[in-house]
Design a protein around this motif. Sequence first.
Motif, mmCIF file in Angstrom:
data_model
loop_
_atom_site.group_PDB
_atom_site.id
_atom_site.type_symbol
_atom_site.label_atom_id
_atom_site.label_comp_id
_atom_site.label_asym_id
_atom_site.label_seq_id
_atom_site.Cartn_x
_atom_site.Cartn_y
_atom_site.Cartn_z
ATOM 1 N N PHE A 29 -2.244 11.491 2.345
ATOM 2 C CA PHE A 29 -1.940 10.203 2.212
ATOM 3 C C PHE A 29 -0.826 9.410 3.091
ATOM 4 O O PHE A 29 -0.034 10.341 3.646
ATOM 5 N N THR A 30 -1.035 8.505 3.823
ATOM 6 C CA THR A 30 -0.206 7.899 4.688
ATOM 7 C C THR A 30 0.202 6.521 4.319
ATOM 8 O O THR A 30 -0.831 6.071 3.866
ATOM 9 N N ARG A 31 1.430 6.217 4.470
ATOM 10 C CA ARG A 31 2.034 4.896 4.234
ATOM 11 C C ARG A 31 2.590 4.278 5.369
ATOM 12 O O ARG A 31 3.026 4.845 6.214
ATOM 13 N N GLN A 32 2.330 2.855 5.520
ATOM 14 C CA GLN A 32 3.027 2.006 6.595
ATOM 15 C C GLN A 32 3.534 0.699 5.939
ATOM 16 O O GLN A 32 2.728 0.210 5.442
ATOM 17 N N LEU A 33 4.509 0.308 5.986
ATOM 18 C CA LEU A 33 5.090 -1.056 5.584
ATOM 19 C C LEU A 33 6.027 -1.423 6.807
ATOM 20 O O LEU A 33 6.820 -0.905 7.597
ATOM 21 N N THR A 34 5.743 -2.636 6.995
ATOM 22 C CA THR A 34 6.465 -3.790 8.103
ATOM 23 C C THR A 34 7.258 -4.724 7.176
ATOM 24 O O THR A 34 7.807 -5.467 7.784
ATOM 25 N N SER A 35 7.053 -4.647 5.894
ATOM 26 C CA SER A 35 7.781 -5.663 4.911
ATOM 27 C C SER A 35 8.170 -4.908 3.703
ATOM 28 O O SER A 35 7.254 -4.431 3.274
ATOM 29 N N ASP A 36 9.167 -4.980 3.288
ATOM 30 C CA ASP A 36 9.611 -4.375 2.244
ATOM 31 C C ASP A 36 10.787 -5.278 1.513
ATOM 32 O O ASP A 36 11.849 -5.345 1.794
ATOM 33 N N TYR A 37 10.472 -5.849 0.175
ATOM 34 C CA TYR A 37 11.141 -6.515 -0.287
ATOM 35 C C TYR A 37 11.308 -6.187 -1.898
ATOM 36 O O TYR A 37 10.127 -5.421 -2.164
ATOM 37 N N ALA A 38 12.056 -6.678 -2.633
ATOM 38 C CA ALA A 38 12.002 -6.347 -4.291
ATOM 39 C C ALA A 38 11.022 -7.510 -4.725
ATOM 40 O O ALA A 38 11.131 -8.465 -4.604
ATOM 41 N N THR A 39 10.471 -6.863 -5.942
ATOM 42 C CA THR A 39 9.616 -7.865 -6.389
ATOM 43 C C THR A 39 9.689 -7.363 -8.118
ATOM 44 O O THR A 39 9.969 -6.095 -8.425
ATOM 45 N N VAL A 40 9.663 -8.414 -9.040
ATOM 46 C CA VAL A 40 9.767 -8.192 -10.555
ATOM 47 C C VAL A 40 8.095 -8.091 -10.966
ATOM 48 O O VAL A 40 7.901 -7.370 -12.257
ATOM 49 N N SER A 41 7.204 -8.107 -10.042
ATOM 50 C CA SER A 41 5.840 -8.115 -10.543
ATOM 51 C C SER A 41 5.199 -6.649 -10.057
ATOM 52 O O SER A 41 4.277 -6.582 -9.703
ATOM 53 N N TYR A 42 6.232 -5.528 -10.029
ATOM 54 C CA TYR A 42 5.625 -4.321 -9.578
ATOM 55 C C TYR A 42 4.681 -3.319 -10.582
ATOM 56 O O TYR A 42 3.959 -2.832 -10.236
ATOM 57 N N ILE A 43 4.683 -3.902 -11.822
ATOM 58 C CA ILE A 43 3.908 -3.119 -12.628
ATOM 59 C C ILE A 43 2.378 -3.642 -12.500
ATOM 60 O O ILE A 43 1.361 -2.799 -12.110
ATOM 61 N N PRO A 44 2.080 -5.125 -12.132
ATOM 62 C CA PRO A 44 0.792 -5.403 -12.112
ATOM 63 C C PRO A 44 0.336 -4.962 -10.384
ATOM 64 O O PRO A 44 -0.752 -4.537 -10.278
ATOM 65 N N LEU A 45 1.356 -4.800 -9.683
ATOM 66 C CA LEU A 45 0.872 -4.413 -8.107
ATOM 67 C C LEU A 45 0.516 -2.718 -8.311
ATOM 68 O O LEU A 45 -0.374 -2.413 -7.671
ATOM 69 N N LEU A 46 1.347 -2.318 -9.231
ATOM 70 C CA LEU A 46 0.979 -0.906 -9.344
ATOM 71 C C LEU A 46 -0.275 -0.561 -10.029
ATOM 72 O O LEU A 46 -0.899 0.224 -9.625
ATOM 73 N N THR A 47 -0.612 -1.409 -11.085
ATOM 74 C CA THR A 47 -2.029 -1.548 -11.616
ATOM 75 C C THR A 47 -3.124 -1.690 -10.353
ATOM 76 O O THR A 47 -3.934 -1.117 -10.533
ATOM 77 N N LEU A 48 -2.914 -2.593 -9.687
ATOM 78 C CA LEU A 48 -3.854 -2.929 -8.697
ATOM 79 C C LEU A 48 -4.135 -1.623 -7.557
ATOM 80 O O LEU A 48 -4.998 -1.282 -7.473
ATOM 81 N N LEU A 49 -2.696 -1.163 -7.070
ATOM 82 C CA LEU A 49 -3.060 0.034 -6.187
ATOM 83 C C LEU A 49 -3.255 1.031 -6.437
ATOM 84 O O LEU A 49 -4.136 1.836 -5.808
ATOM 85 N N ASN A 50 -2.935 1.242 -7.923
ATOM 86 C CA ASN A 50 -3.391 2.592 -8.532
ATOM 87 C C ASN A 50 -4.683 2.765 -8.786
ATOM 88 O O ASN A 50 -5.681 3.680 -8.438
ATOM 89 N N ASN A 51 -5.519 1.380 -9.144
ATOM 90 C CA ASN A 51 -6.865 1.602 -9.414
ATOM 91 C C ASN A 51 -7.745 1.642 -8.185
ATOM 92 O O ASN A 51 -8.503 2.461 -7.887
ATOM 93 N N LEU A 52 -7.049 0.832 -7.043
ATOM 94 C CA LEU A 52 -7.906 1.051 -5.606
ATOM 95 C C LEU A 52 -7.864 2.498 -4.891
ATOM 96 O O LEU A 52 -8.718 3.106 -4.710
ATOM 97 N N THR A 53 -6.518 3.015 -5.018
ATOM 98 C CA THR A 53 -6.416 4.478 -4.696
ATOM 99 C C THR A 53 -6.939 5.493 -5.436
ATOM 100 O O THR A 53 -7.504 6.320 -4.614
ATOM 101 N N ALA A 54 -7.077 5.329 -6.541
ATOM 102 C CA ALA A 54 -7.568 6.289 -7.584
ATOM 103 C C ALA A 54 -9.234 6.273 -6.958
ATOM 104 O O ALA A 54 -9.980 7.194 -7.039
ATOM 105 N N ASN A 55 -9.972 4.959 -6.921
ATOM 106 C CA ASN A 55 -11.179 4.790 -6.589
ATOM 107 C C ASN A 55 -11.365 5.363 -5.072
ATOM 108 O O ASN A 55 -12.288 6.140 -4.808
ATOM 109 N N ALA A 56 -10.426 5.606 -4.074
ATOM 110 C CA ALA A 56 -10.512 6.072 -2.876
ATOM 111 C C ALA A 56 -10.366 7.472 -3.076
ATOM 112 O O ALA A 56 -11.126 8.272 -2.292
#
Length: 427
Positions: free
Chosen positions: A299-326
């Motif tokens: 796994f490789t990660r690249q961030l050019t933007s990093d800010y705090a969000t209160v919506s991290y749970i739905p974002l985790l749901t999105l990224l976990n689903n897509l990454t698990a599919n990958a």
Amino acid sequence: MGQPLNRHPYIQILLVAVITAIAGEFKINPFAGDIFRIGLGSSAFLLFLLLFRHLPFLLTGVVTGVFILLFRTGLDLAVTDLTVRDSMARHCSAMVYYIVFAVLMSVIKGRVDRFHPLVLGAVAAVIDLLSNEMELLTRLLVLGTTSFRLNEWTYLMAIAMLRTYFTTGLYSSISVSQLRLVQKEQNRRMEQMLGFGSGLYGEVFYLRKSIGTLEQATLDSYELYRSLKDDEDEAHSRRVLHITQQIHEVKKDSQRILAGLTKLVDREVTGDMPLSGILRFTVKSNQKYADMLGKDIMFTRQLTSDYATVSYIPLLTLLNNLTANAVEAIKDKGTIYLNVYEKEDMTVFTVTDSGGGVKERDRELLFEPGFTTKFDEEGVAATGIGLSHVKDIVRLFEGEITVNNAPHAGGAMFKISVPTKKLQKEE
């Protein structure tokens, strides 16, 4: 089963006294003769007081002082010709030292954690020196003689500084190790909470969507009932009304379940998280998933933007689903790339894999409920609701999701674009 040791403070006080007495026998004599002994006992006693601040310091000092007096008197009776009286007169000043030391330490007991380690060492050195002065005064009053000179006082101060700084340094090292263990446990619990919250969010999201569907089904069924009633089809109208009532009951039950789950999510998932933390958790959880499947995936990660969000749970749901599919798309060995960047007023998340890509004819159907390209060894299809779920959540954020092949990686690239203002925590 016995009670934990920390539930028996008197046993702890006795252990402090015993170990301090034994440590005190490992000593150096900086002055001529045996008038004053500087040993490891005071260092051990200071360390115990710092580590066991739940103990009553005054009682600990009294017990330790009395035990050391008796301990040293017993040793004298065993190996010398001193009488009990002479031996106790000789060692009573050591008892005074530990009692005074404990009294002075009790003054700063509640402020120890607020002291910088260097300041704590200096304060402990002052307490050590004052306790030594009381010990010397006791010797003067009891024995009537003392032979200290100015240069010996300077040496005594230097020894006190070295001794207390060594002890407070050791205490700081132990405290740091304990904090690391606590942080490790907190991180483990945070990972469990995030995994739980991410999965629960998906269930709550679909339950809320199902309630909307049930609401519409209730309205449609009731309209059908009224239509049949107007046509004087009594038998069918009553049957439809019964069905309408059943749908309505299911909807109410679902609403009660949703209310409970929503409260649970609100209680378990609070605060905010930076985008980098979201990616880190996504990679860690899916690395475990890949290992479980027996796949060698980097796994490789690249961030050019990093800010705090209160919506991290739905974002985790999105990224976990897509990454698990990958992970599932890669046969045995491959690479998954996660990237986050901002483009104008949008925050873009991409998940790219080396799993072979998506066929052209499947792209338009990929996000439809029930569609899947995954089949098990027996030819049974997967549910196919994952990507439709992802699309629904993206729409909730007024964003969009696309999928294309990524020739440079050899697989597919899912791209999610969400308005930054929908995610970024307001300052």
